[in-house]
Motif scaffolding. Structure first.
Motif, PDB file in Angstrom:
ATOM      1  N   MET A  34      -2.585  -8.853 -12.577  1.00  0.00           N
ATOM      2  CA  MET A  34      -3.193  -7.523 -12.738  1.00  0.00           C
ATOM      3  C   MET A  34      -2.123  -6.458 -12.471  1.00  0.00           C
ATOM      4  O   MET A  34      -1.270  -6.636 -11.602  1.00  0.00           O
ATOM      5  CB  MET A  34      -4.322  -7.382 -11.705  1.00  0.00           C
ATOM      6  N   ASP A  35      -2.169  -5.385 -13.253  1.00  0.00           N
ATOM      7  CA  ASP A  35      -1.258  -4.240 -13.052  1.00  0.00           C
ATOM      8  C   ASP A  35       0.130  -4.589 -13.570  1.00  0.00           C
ATOM      9  O   ASP A  35       0.363  -4.596 -14.775  1.00  0.00           O
ATOM     10  CB  ASP A  35      -1.247  -3.820 -11.572  1.00  0.00           C
ATOM     11  N   ARG A  36       1.095  -4.843 -12.687  1.00  0.00           N
ATOM     12  CA  ARG A  36       2.447  -5.109 -13.141  1.00  0.00           C
ATOM     13  C   ARG A  36       2.517  -6.505 -13.786  1.00  0.00           C
ATOM     14  O   ARG A  36       1.621  -7.314 -13.614  1.00  0.00           O
ATOM     15  CB  ARG A  36       3.414  -5.023 -11.951  1.00  0.00           C
ATOM     16  N   ARG A  37       3.617  -6.756 -14.505  1.00  0.00           N
ATOM     17  CA  ARG A  37       3.746  -7.985 -15.279  1.00  0.00           C
ATOM     18  C   ARG A  37       4.578  -9.026 -14.541  1.00  0.00           C
ATOM     19  O   ARG A  37       5.372  -8.682 -13.644  1.00  0.00           O
ATOM     20  CB  ARG A  37       4.444  -7.710 -16.613  1.00  0.00           C
ATOM     21  N   GLU A  42       8.703   8.621 -11.292  1.00  0.00           N
ATOM     22  CA  GLU A  42       7.935   7.502 -11.837  1.00  0.00           C
ATOM     23  C   GLU A  42       6.588   7.274 -11.161  1.00  0.00           C
ATOM     24  O   GLU A  42       5.866   6.331 -11.507  1.00  0.00           O
ATOM     25  CB  GLU A  42       8.793   6.221 -11.852  1.00  0.00           C
ATOM     26  N   ASN A  43       6.217   8.120 -10.196  1.00  0.00           N
ATOM     27  CA  ASN A  43       4.818   8.161  -9.750  1.00  0.00           C
ATOM     28  C   ASN A  43       4.551   9.435  -8.967  1.00  0.00           C
ATOM     29  O   ASN A  43       5.481  10.183  -8.618  1.00  0.00           O
ATOM     30  CB  ASN A  43       4.423   6.906  -8.970  1.00  0.00           C
ATOM     31  N   ASP A  44       3.274   9.701  -8.660  1.00  0.00           N
ATOM     32  CA  ASP A  44       2.882  10.964  -8.007  1.00  0.00           C
ATOM     33  C   ASP A  44       3.482  11.105  -6.610  1.00  0.00           C
ATOM     34  O   ASP A  44       3.902  12.203  -6.213  1.00  0.00           O
ATOM     35  CB  ASP A  44       1.348  11.034  -7.906  1.00  0.00           C
ATOM     36  N   GLY A  70       9.455  -0.214 -17.401  1.00  0.00           N
ATOM     37  CA  GLY A  70       8.855   0.398 -18.593  1.00  0.00           C
ATOM     38  C   GLY A  70       9.086   1.888 -18.669  1.00  0.00           C
ATOM     39  O   GLY A  70       9.483   2.434 -19.709  1.00  0.00           O
ATOM     40  N   ARG A  71       8.863   2.577 -17.534  1.00  0.00           N
ATOM     41  CA  ARG A  71       9.021   4.031 -17.542  1.00  0.00           C
ATOM     42  C   ARG A  71      10.507   4.437 -17.719  1.00  0.00           C
ATOM     43  O   ARG A  71      10.831   5.424 -18.368  1.00  0.00           O
ATOM     44  CB  ARG A  71       8.410   4.628 -16.272  1.00  0.00           C
ATOM     45  N   THR A  72      11.381   3.613 -17.142  1.00  0.00           N
ATOM     46  CA  THR A  72      12.817   3.869 -17.321  1.00  0.00           C
ATOM     47  C   THR A  72      13.222   3.639 -18.775  1.00  0.00           C
ATOM     48  O   THR A  72      13.979   4.436 -19.355  1.00  0.00           O
ATOM     49  CB  THR A  72      13.624   2.960 -16.373  1.00  0.00           C
ATOM     50  N   ASP A 102       0.453  -0.240 -20.333  1.00  0.00           N
ATOM     51  CA  ASP A 102       1.694  -0.378 -21.096  1.00  0.00           C
ATOM     52  C   ASP A 102       2.671   0.674 -20.553  1.00  0.00           C
ATOM     53  O   ASP A 102       2.614   1.849 -20.938  1.00  0.00           O
ATOM     54  CB  ASP A 102       1.405  -0.130 -22.588  1.00  0.00           C
ATOM     55  N   MET A 103       3.536   0.243 -19.665  1.00  0.00           N
ATOM     56  CA  MET A 103       4.384   1.193 -18.955  1.00  0.00           C
ATOM     57  C   MET A 103       5.441   1.812 -19.862  1.00  0.00           C
ATOM     58  O   MET A 103       5.852   2.954 -19.682  1.00  0.00           O
ATOM     59  CB  MET A 103       5.090   0.510 -17.791  1.00  0.00           C
ATOM     60  N   GLU A 104       5.892   1.028 -20.862  1.00  0.00           N
ATOM     61  CA  GLU A 104       6.870   1.603 -21.805  1.00  0.00           C
ATOM     62  C   GLU A 104       6.197   2.730 -22.595  1.00  0.00           C
ATOM     63  O   GLU A 104       6.784   3.798 -22.801  1.00  0.00           O
ATOM     64  CB  GLU A 104       7.408   0.536 -22.761  1.00  0.00           C
ATOM     65  N   PHE A 157       3.884  10.322 -13.001  1.00  0.00           N
ATOM     66  CA  PHE A 157       3.030   9.257 -13.549  1.00  0.00           C
ATOM     67  C   PHE A 157       1.957   8.877 -12.525  1.00  0.00           C
ATOM     68  O   PHE A 157       2.179   9.061 -11.316  1.00  0.00           O
ATOM     69  CB  PHE A 157       3.869   8.007 -13.877  1.00  0.00           C
ATOM     70  N   ASP A 158       0.886   8.366 -12.945  1.00  0.00           N
ATOM     71  CA  ASP A 158      -0.270   7.850 -12.220  1.00  0.00           C
ATOM     72  C   ASP A 158      -1.517   8.680 -12.463  1.00  0.00           C
ATOM     73  O   ASP A 158      -2.587   8.129 -12.680  1.00  0.00           O
ATOM     74  CB  ASP A 158      -0.043   7.746 -10.691  1.00  0.00           C
ATOM     75  N   ALA A 159      -1.398  10.029 -12.343  1.00  0.00           N
ATOM     76  CA  ALA A 159      -2.586  10.897 -12.489  1.00  0.00           C
ATOM     77  C   ALA A 159      -3.641  10.552 -11.430  1.00  0.00           C
ATOM     78  O   ALA A 159      -4.829  10.385 -11.717  1.00  0.00           O
ATOM     79  CB  ALA A 159      -3.193  10.781 -13.884  1.00  0.00           C
ATOM     80  N   ASN A 206       0.855  -1.195   0.000  1.00  0.00           N
ATOM     81  CA  ASN A 206       0.000   0.000   0.000  1.00  0.00           C
ATOM     82  C   ASN A 206       0.888   1.241   0.000  1.00  0.00           C
ATOM     83  O   ASN A 206       0.687   2.183   0.744  1.00  0.00           O
ATOM     84  CB  ASN A 206      -0.952  -0.007   1.194  1.00  0.00           C
ATOM     85  N   GLU A 207       1.880   1.203  -0.875  1.00  0.00           N
ATOM     86  CA  GLU A 207       2.953   2.198  -0.935  1.00  0.00           C
ATOM     87  C   GLU A 207       2.541   3.527  -1.519  1.00  0.00           C
ATOM     88  O   GLU A 207       3.286   4.513  -1.379  1.00  0.00           O
ATOM     89  CB  GLU A 207       4.135   1.604  -1.739  1.00  0.00           C
ATOM     90  N   SER A 208       1.391   3.588  -2.211  1.00  0.00           N
ATOM     91  CA  SER A 208       1.100   4.844  -2.935  1.00  0.00           C
ATOM     92  C   SER A 208      -0.406   5.063  -3.040  1.00  0.00           C
ATOM     93  O   SER A 208      -1.206   4.140  -2.833  1.00  0.00           O
ATOM     94  CB  SER A 208       1.692   4.749  -4.347  1.00  0.00           C
ATOM     95  N   ASP A 209      -0.772   6.287  -3.419  1.00  0.00           N
ATOM     96  CA  ASP A 209      -2.196   6.604  -3.637  1.00  0.00           C
ATOM     97  C   ASP A 209      -2.764   5.675  -4.702  1.00  0.00           C
ATOM     98  O   ASP A 209      -3.905   5.215  -4.615  1.00  0.00           O
ATOM     99  CB  ASP A 209      -2.344   8.058  -4.117  1.00  0.00           C
ATOM    100  N   TRP A 210      -1.927   5.391  -5.705  1.00  0.00           N
ATOM    101  CA  TRP A 210      -2.349   4.523  -6.812  1.00  0.00           C
ATOM    102  C   TRP A 210      -2.699   3.141  -6.260  1.00  0.00           C
ATOM    103  O   TRP A 210      -3.746   2.580  -6.568  1.00  0.00           O
ATOM    104  CB  TRP A 210      -1.202   4.393  -7.838  1.00  0.00           C
ATOM    105  N   ARG A 211      -1.859   2.596  -5.430  1.00  0.00           N
ATOM    106  CA  ARG A 211      -2.050   1.228  -4.926  1.00  0.00           C
ATOM    107  C   ARG A 211      -3.310   1.148  -4.061  1.00  0.00           C
ATOM    108  O   ARG A 211      -4.072   0.179  -4.151  1.00  0.00           O
ATOM    109  CB  ARG A 211      -0.818   0.834  -4.093  1.00  0.00           C
ATOM    110  N   ILE A 212      -3.522   2.191  -3.260  1.00  0.00           N
ATOM    111  CA  ILE A 212      -4.719   2.209  -2.404  1.00  0.00           C
ATOM    112  C   ILE A 212      -5.974   2.235  -3.275  1.00  0.00           C
ATOM    113  O   ILE A 212      -6.933   1.497  -3.041  1.00  0.00           O
ATOM    114  CB  ILE A 212      -4.646   3.402  -1.437  1.00  0.00           C
TER     115      ILE A 212
HETATM  116  C1  GZL Z   1       1.703   1.012 -11.979  1.00  0.00           C
HETATM  117  C2  GZL Z   1       1.802   0.588 -10.530  1.00  0.00           C
HETATM  118  C3  GZL Z   1       2.727   1.500  -9.814  1.00  0.00           C
HETATM  119  C4  GZL Z   1       2.223   2.920  -9.739  1.00  0.00           C
HETATM  120  C5  GZL Z   1       2.726   3.317  -8.404  1.00  0.00           C
HETATM  121  O1  GZL Z   1       0.837   0.183 -12.661  1.00  0.00           O
HETATM  122  O2  GZL Z   1       2.279  -0.721 -10.419  1.00  0.00           O
HETATM  123  O3  GZL Z   1       2.860   1.022  -8.486  1.00  0.00           O
HETATM  124  O4  GZL Z   1       2.698   3.740 -10.768  1.00  0.00           O
HETATM  125  C6  GZL Z   1       2.435   2.072  -7.604  1.00  0.00           C
HETATM  126  O5  GZL Z   1       2.105   4.445  -7.843  1.00  0.00           O
HETATM  127  O6  GZL Z   1       3.081   2.090  -6.408  1.00  0.00           O
END
Ligand code: GZL
Length: 343
Positions: free
Chosen positions: A134-137, A245-247, A195-197, A153-155, A275-277, A56-62
């Motif tokens: 789901m989400d990451r690969r 690489e994220n908000d 991908g973002r890197t 698609d993170m790239e 990234f994330d928005a 639960n590291e980020s707003d995105w994850r929550i």
């Molecule tokens: C992206 C996701 C990343 C977000 C981060 O799909 O895996 O992990 O960009 C989150 O905010 O921590």
């Protein structure tokens, strides 16, 4: 029937009744294997989902976890077992093994890193439990190890940021000057970071005047990004762009830049890309503190449910489903638009 035989029958019946009651009492304490939710007296078959969430590291994850919880409700006929691995692949592997033992119907995995999943995914496949990533690969030679993947698609996200920066610098008449870029990476070996890197690396390779001043890992958190950016600014204040690489990393970078007396964003010294928005990230962008926010949509609950519903009807879901995404600049944004986006 003799008195002796009658008493024998009576004793046996009483013993049988007692054993039955004991078994009934024990069954009531057994872990929940019953998949029938009693609602208004009717029994209903529940679909049990084992969800291995990476943290639960980020707003995105929550927002991602909330999307799953809002989708897989008891009212909708699901029992959702959520395990928070707190960034540990070991904990995710243990959670998957636990889900297999509990004979869940499906496993949903948000993998913290791309590698090291073959063994446990093979155990799930051999146990006949479909895994939806789901989400990451996950990177694996054998794609029979999971049933489907849905995410971003993170790239492409990284490429969108680089295309924007190229155009923005041209508009500013700065496409020939040396541009010093600080790169704050997400959790290493996650597909989001990779991908973002990769997108930024393609940008650096394609622009001789873009220079990488520093590259540190901010772990997708505000605290770590603040720490590494503060230390970078102790060695140089020659920074034109920070690529976060994220908000949550962007928020930490803002704090460090402010403390170092540097302005940032639309009218500042430093161009800030994120990234994330998320709601907080877009609000900062709308206020001009972030120049570009690249969407990465976390609302995967309904997308995962579509896959599971198809499987429930013996259908075959698409192996990979990519989410349509965009980018935001300050002038694109209003409070209403941000509110309507749902995360
Ligand atoms: C992206 C996701 C990343 C977000 C981060 O799909 O895996 O992990 O960009 C989150 O905010 O921590």
């Amino acid at each position: 029937m003799s008195e002796k035989y009658r008493k024998k029958i009576y004793r046996r019946t009483a013993l049988g009744a007692a054993v039955f009651l004991i078994v009934l009492a024990l069954a009531a304490c057994a872990p929940r294997m019953n998949r029938n939710a009693e609602t208004d007296g009717s029994a209903r078959q529940m679909t049990v989902i084992g969800f291995s969430q990476l943290g639960n590291e980020s707003d995105w994850r929550i927002a991602n976890t909330e999307s799953m919880e809002n989708t897989f409700t008891e009212e909708a006929g699901y029992e959702l077992l959520t395990d928070d691995a707190r960034q540990s692949q070991e904990k995710q592997i243990a959670a998957i093994r636990n889900f297999i033992l509990r004979e869940v119907d499906y496993i949903v995995l948000a993998p913290v890193v791309v590698s090291g999943w073959e063994e446990v995914l093979a155990e799930a496949r051999d146990a006949g439990v479909p895994v939806i990533v789901m989400d990451r690969r996950v990177e694996t030679e054998d794609d029979s190890l999971y049933t489907a993947w849905v995410g971003s698609d993170m790239e492409a996200e990284g490429d969108r940021a680089v295309r924007w920066l190229d155009e923005y610098l041209k508009e500013q008449g700065r496409d020939r000057e040396e541009i010093s870029i600080v790169h704050i990476q997400g959790s290493l070996n996650s597909s989001a970071q990779l991908g973002r890197t990769a997108g930024l690396d393609r940008g650096l390779a394609g622009h001789r005047n873009w220079k990488l001043a520093a590259r540190e890992c901010g772990e997708f958190t505000q605290a770590k990004a603040y720490e590494v950016m503060r230390d970078i600014l102790k060695t140089t204040k020659e920074v034109d762009v920070v690529y976060c690489e994220n908000d949550n990393e962007a928020f930490g970078v803002m704090q460090a830049l402010g403390e170092a007396g540097l302005t940032y964003g639309k009218d500042g010294d430093v161009i800030l890309i994120s990234f994330d928005a998320t709601e907080a990230g877009l609000t900062a962008c709308m206020n001009g503190q972030i120049n570009l926010n690249v969407e990465c949509n976390p609302l995967h609950g309904p997308r995962v449910e579509k896959i599971i519903s198809l499987l429930e009807e013996d259908g075959t879901p698409q192996k990979e489903s990519y989410v349509e995404e965009t980018v935001f600049e300050p002038d694109d944004l209003t409070e209403e638009l941000i509110r309507e986006r749902g995360y």
